[in-house]
Design a protein around this motif. Structure first.
Motif: not given
Length: 230
Positions: A63-70, A73-75
């Protein structure tokens, strides 16, 4: 000895490598789909990147390749939620010309229907403390959703910019607050247990009735004695 030749059509193809490991098609879309399932099942409090990665069938690091943190991803998921909210309001108002009370009623119904059909997203999109509200995609999606009640009230009152008029701004915020509160009560099951009706049935009945009453005022009851009422 000559090396046997392999038929290219029968040769196993090696998985394509990507920055996230082996190729997973559209990893970002897969993660968002997994994230929505994770959110629906576990809620915001139980939501984790590891859980999303596990559902998507990728490594915990992927997931870090598209979303740096939770939060990121929630955003992104909240932006999808706002887009669905807009679509729900648009669907309910389809074929109804702006400018009349029926258009505002349809917008209110679409808002509440989105909430009861997508409670996991409804409970996320306004949790500002968990989201990156400076994210431009999230901001644009939220603005687009809010524009529906703004335009509806503006068309009804003959204003191109109702938020610049204090009285009309109160109507916009009032409509929004009313349907937002109704949606929360329906999701919590506060009415279903007393009426025996489904959330969807109540949304279709209560949202239009309350929206219409808010804009037009309560129906006047005749006084049997014919005297002025206090």
């Amino acid at each position: 000895m000559a090396t046997p030749r392999t038929d290219p059509a029968k040769a196993p193809s090696a998985p394509a490598r990507t920055a996230a490991g082996y190729h997973h098609g559209d990893l970002r879309a897969a993660l968002l789909a997994a994230a929505e399932l994770e959110l629906a099942e576990k809620g915001v409090d139980g939501f984790t990147l590891r859980g999303c990665a596990r559902r998507a069938g990728v490594s915990h690091a992927a997931p870090a390749h598209h979303f740096k943190d939770v939060r990121a991803l929630l955003t992104a998921l909240a932006a999808i939620g706002f887009a669905r909210l807009s679509a729900s309001m648009a669907d309910c108002a389809e074929g109804i010309p702006p400018g009349g009370i029926d258009y505002i009623v349809a917008i209110g119904r679409g808002y509440v229907r989105f909430a009861v059909d997508n409670p996991h997203l409804y409970n996320l999109i306004f949790r500002s403390a968990l989201l990156d509200c400076d994210d431009p995609v999230h901001g644009a999606a939220g603005d687009s959703a809010f524009a529906y009640p703004v335009r509806a009230v503006g068309a009804y009152r003959g204003s191109d910019d109702p938020m610049s008029d204090p009285q009309l701004a109160v109507e916009v915020v009032g409509i929004w607050s009313m349907v937002h509160g109704l949606a929360g009560l329906l999701i919590d099951g506060q009415f279903s247990k007393h009426t025996g009706k489904t959330q969807q049935q109540l949304a279709d009945e209560l949202a239009p009735a309350l929206t219409r009453q808010f804009m037009e005022g309560p129906a006047k009851r005749p006084d049997p004695a014919g005297e002025p009422r206090c």
